[in-house]
Design an enzyme around this catalytic site. Structure first.
Site, mmCIF file in Angstrom:
data_model
loop_
_atom_site.group_PDB
_atom_site.id
_atom_site.type_symbol
_atom_site.label_atom_id
_atom_site.label_comp_id
_atom_site.label_asym_id
_atom_site.label_seq_id
_atom_site.Cartn_x
_atom_site.Cartn_y
_atom_site.Cartn_z
ATOM 1 N N GLU A 270 0.923 -1.091 -0.040
ATOM 2 C CA GLU A 270 0.244 0.159 -0.013
ATOM 3 C C GLU A 270 0.861 1.188 -0.083
ATOM 4 O O GLU A 270 0.591 2.197 0.760
ATOM 5 C CB GLU A 270 -0.924 0.048 1.222
ATOM 6 C CG GLU A 270 -1.909 -1.195 1.136
ATOM 7 C CD GLU A 270 -3.016 -0.952 2.391
ATOM 8 O OE1 GLU A 270 -2.651 -0.578 3.139
ATOM 9 O OE2 GLU A 270 -4.005 -1.796 2.119
ATOM 10 N N ASP A 349 -8.508 -8.966 4.145
ATOM 11 C CA ASP A 349 -8.380 -7.872 5.066
ATOM 12 C C ASP A 349 -9.530 -7.615 6.007
ATOM 13 O O ASP A 349 -10.083 -6.705 6.138
ATOM 14 C CB ASP A 349 -8.328 -6.408 4.224
ATOM 15 C CG ASP A 349 -7.566 -5.445 4.875
ATOM 16 O OD1 ASP A 349 -7.083 -5.507 5.878
ATOM 17 O OD2 ASP A 349 -7.559 -4.218 4.559
ATOM 18 N N GLU A 377 -12.365 -2.200 12.110
ATOM 19 C CA GLU A 377 -12.561 -1.467 10.791
ATOM 20 C C GLU A 377 -13.681 -1.862 9.936
ATOM 21 O O GLU A 377 -14.528 -1.027 9.300
ATOM 22 C CB GLU A 377 -11.114 -1.705 10.197
ATOM 23 C CG GLU A 377 -11.125 -0.967 8.777
ATOM 24 C CD GLU A 377 -9.832 -1.191 7.969
ATOM 25 O OE1 GLU A 377 -8.846 -1.517 8.674
ATOM 26 O OE2 GLU A 377 -9.723 -0.935 6.958
HETATM 27 C C1 GCV Z 1 -2.465 0.532 8.478
HETATM 28 C C2 GCV Z 1 -5.849 -2.167 5.399
HETATM 29 C C3 GCV Z 1 -6.494 -0.859 6.190
HETATM 30 C C4 GCV Z 1 -5.177 0.120 6.328
HETATM 31 C C5 GCV Z 1 -4.110 -0.537 7.036
HETATM 32 C C6 GCV Z 1 -3.698 -1.676 6.180
HETATM 33 C C7 GCV Z 1 -2.715 -2.536 7.056
HETATM 34 O O1 GCV Z 1 -5.743 -1.915 4.195
HETATM 35 O O2 GCV Z 1 -7.449 -0.194 5.807
HETATM 36 O O3 GCV Z 1 -5.550 1.307 7.138
HETATM 37 O O4 GCV Z 1 -3.009 0.219 6.937
HETATM 38 O O5 GCV Z 1 -4.918 -2.546 6.014
HETATM 39 O O6 GCV Z 1 -3.034 -3.683 7.510
HETATM 40 O O7 GCV Z 1 -1.388 -2.253 6.631
#
Ligand code: GCV
Length: 651
Positions: A270, A349, A377
């Site tokens: 990411e 995720d 989340e």
């Molecule tokens: C910290 C998901 C979340 C992100 C997070 C990522 C991760 O994509 O939406 O906010 O980033 O996981 O676990 O690194």
């Protein structure tokens, strides 16, 4: 509410009353220094509340003693001989865990007899990772995916000056067995990168408080640190200058924090930098950091959350679910001893329902940690009650190689949770989300534990011995209820893009993130079979590869994760997929309404502030559940044209 320094905050599962059985007694604490002093402080405090006292000599009814008992640091022996209860440990941390064991048992600790019962954690490292930023991030706020206010560690751009709150947090963590904390976000921004070097003193202050409760401090670092902090032109893990730079940085860290735990690294994920930029593997990257940490006994937690987040939705050859296995299974055996691969429990995720990640069965020669998400989340963001104990237990008791083989909890070296805590007076936003943190700690201590027993413990500690049957039923069923009114049958996502709260069935359908459901007029789901799909099912060994490969043997709850089926496909439950979608969405809302009713019945039983916070959250849960029901049902009704058998209103 406690009002010790650090602002007013809830006592969570350690209210004064939880200590009565210890606090009314004569207690002897034998041992010196470090964490033993924390035990002594606890004993003095609770005896002060209830009229007991700290005693020497033979008159104690409870003896907490450090001595030569030949146990590991965190182990303890508990016994009750009919008159006197005793905890014996080799050091302060074991003694502290023994103390909290007695607190959990309450009067039960003084019934017996119990002969020298050994308690030891199944997993040596039980960590919470905070996705906390020091500076408030313009999009993510201070805590990324945080639903409980600002950070407990950082305020106004620096480490909190007043550590009362951190100390209270450390105490809560220790009481459920958590022994490691990563204090900053895995997405390391410019300000936070400097915690590794010129701002390490602030980390050391936090570490000093956590240490009092046997907790080691870890830090998330950027792989590009040699460039952004060291002024080098490369972060190539095989470059001699880079390795030397890291060795120097680590030396500085250990000068400030002698018992520092190690680094957490999100690399090539990411947008975070990583070894791919230099044509190196993730083992090269992790091993370079492990080598820098090795002289001090530190560990690098290297995350396996590596996938293409710039995917073309038209490209049916790329499947995000495959990514972690494709990247990391071939590297099994190549990681250094001081590297721990940190693997999310599912392949996507933290969705409400995912299969267990096939990576967890593919690392026989690698130390790995399973990462779960206490911060909700994708499970209601601490506005919805959603107790995740049963989900985590399913993961930990899953046997990747079939019934005769070991469970995930037996294969893993460690368990990690993304923290759900902030500076909210209730710690976790929804007061009932405290149960997730507690359950995480207890399952990390014993992954085979029955999560319902853990829930009972939490209820008793938090609320006392009253009639809590309704609340127990509510929480025990809350994950299933949430699953019912959100994305069906394992298909996942269908959330609002960006913040991930609330429904948007096509929110991620044409996005680059690789999160598709492929619904059309005839059917829905992702074909991940080997025969006709992305081949993901083949990443499992026997028996799971064949269980998931066929529509007939795939469990209902994962059907749309593994297969694209017509709406008229009949599930093992006997219902068609479309009728299942309608029915579960109506049921889910009814269960949310019932949960709200149960909570309303606790008025006067639960203290007023906590009750009010919960009541406000249950209102929102019901509103949101209806929103989910109506959007999901309408979407699939409009796509399929199939009416609800029961003729209910679908918009
Ligand atoms: C910290 C998901 C979340 C992100 C997070 C990522 C991760 O994509 O939406 O906010 O980033 O996981 O676990 O690194």
């Amino acid at each position: 509410m406690s009002s010790v320094s650090g602002g007013r905050f809830d006592a969570a599962w350690l209210p004064v009353e939880a200590f009565r059985a210890v606090g009314v007694r004569r207690v002897g604490v034998r041992g010196e220094g470090g964490v033993v002093e924390s035990v002594r402080r606890e004993v003095r405090e609770v005896c002060g509340w209830f009229g007991g006292r700290e005693v020497g000599g033979g008159e104690a009814e409870l003896v907490l003693e450090v001595g030569e008992v030949g146990l590991g640091d965190e182990e303890f022996l508990f016994e009750f001989d009919g008159e006197r209860a005793g905890v014996r440990a080799s050091g302060g941390v074991g003694l502290l865990y023994g103390f909290f064991h007695v607190v959990r048992l309450g009067e039960g600790a003084f019934e017996g007899p119990v002969r020298s019962e050994l308690h030891s954690p199944a997993l040596p490292l039980r960590m919470v990772d905070h996705w906390d930023n020091v500076a408030v991030h313009p999009v993510m706020g201070q805590v990324e995916r945080g639903y409980a206010g600002g950070s407990v560690f950082w305020a106004d751009g620096e480490a909190r000056g007043d550590f009362g709150r951190v100390r209270a947090y450390a105490r809560l963590l220790a009481s459920c067995g958590i022994n490691a904390v990563a204090v900053n976000n895995v997405n390391v921004h410019a300000v936070e990168a400097r915690l590794l070097t010129e701002r390490i003193g602030e980390v050391a202050q936090i570490a000093g408080v956590l240490r009092e409760y046997g907790i080691r401090t870890h830090l998330s670092v950027t792989f590009a640190a040699p460039i952004v902090l060291g002024g080098l032109t490369t972060a190539d893990p095989l470059d001699a200058d880079v390795r030397e730079w890291w060795a120097g940085a680590v030396r500085g860290v250990y000068e400030a924090i002698p018992d520092f735990g190690g680094f957490v690294v999100k690399a090539d994920s990411e947008g975070q930098p990583g070894p791919f930029a230099y044509g190196r593997s993730h083992a090269d990257g992790a091993n370079m950091l492990a080598a820098a940490l090795a002289p001090y006994g530190g560990t690098v937690h290297w995350r396996a959350f590596v996938y293409d987040h710039r995917q073309d939705w038209r490209d049916r050859t790329t499947d995000r679910a495959r990514a972690a296995y494709d990247h990391f299974a071939p590297l099994d055996g190549e990681f250094a001893e001081g590297a721990v691969l940190q693997v999310k429990h599912g392949p996507m995720d933290f969705q409400v329902r995912e299969p267990v990640s096939p990576v967890l069965g593919a690392l026989p020669r690698t130390r790995f940690a399973v990462e779960v998400q206490a911060t909700q989340e994708y499970t209601g963001q601490q506005r919805h009650a959603c107790w995740l104990g049963p989900m985590w237990s399913e993961v930990l008791t899953f046997r990747p190689h079939g019934e005769q083989g070991p469970s995930v909890g037996e294969l893993a070296s460690e368990l990690v949770a993304v923290s759900n805590v902030g500076d909210d007076p209730f710690w976790t936003g929804h007061p009932l989300a405290q149960a997730n943190l507690y359950t995480f700690g207890r399952l990390a201590w014993q992954p085979s534990a029955d999560p319902l027993d853990v829930l009972d413990e939490w209820l008793r500690l938090t609320f006392g011995d009253g009639d809590l049957g309704g609340l127990r039923t509510l929480l025990a069923g809350s994950w299933a209820a949430y699953e019912k009114y959100t994305a069906p049958l394992g298909v996942g996502f269908m959330v609002q893009p960006g913040h991930h709260y609330g429904p948007s069935v096509d929110g991620y359908e044409y996005s680059p993130w690789g999160t598709y459901h492929f619904a059309d007029r005839d059917g829905v789901g992702v074909d991940r079979s080997v025969a006709t799909g992305t081949g993901y099912a083949g990443q499992y060994g026997p028996p799971w590869a064949s269980v998931y490969e066929s529509v007939e043997s795939c469990p209902d709850e994962l059907l749309l994760f593994f297969h694209h089926v017509p709406y008229g496909h009949v599930l093992k439950s006997g219902k068609t997929v479309i009728q299942h979608i309608y029915d579960t969405h109506f049921e889910g809302v009814e269960e949310a309404e019932e949960a709200r009713r149960v909570w309303a019945g606790l008025k006067g039983v639960v203290d007023a502030e906590r009750f009010a916070r919960g009541a406000e959250r249950f209102e929102e849960q019901v509103r949101s559940a209806r929103e989910w029901r109506d959007q999901v049902n309408s979407y699939f009704f409009r796509k399929s044209g199939v009416p609800d058998e029961r003729g209910r209103v679908i918009y």
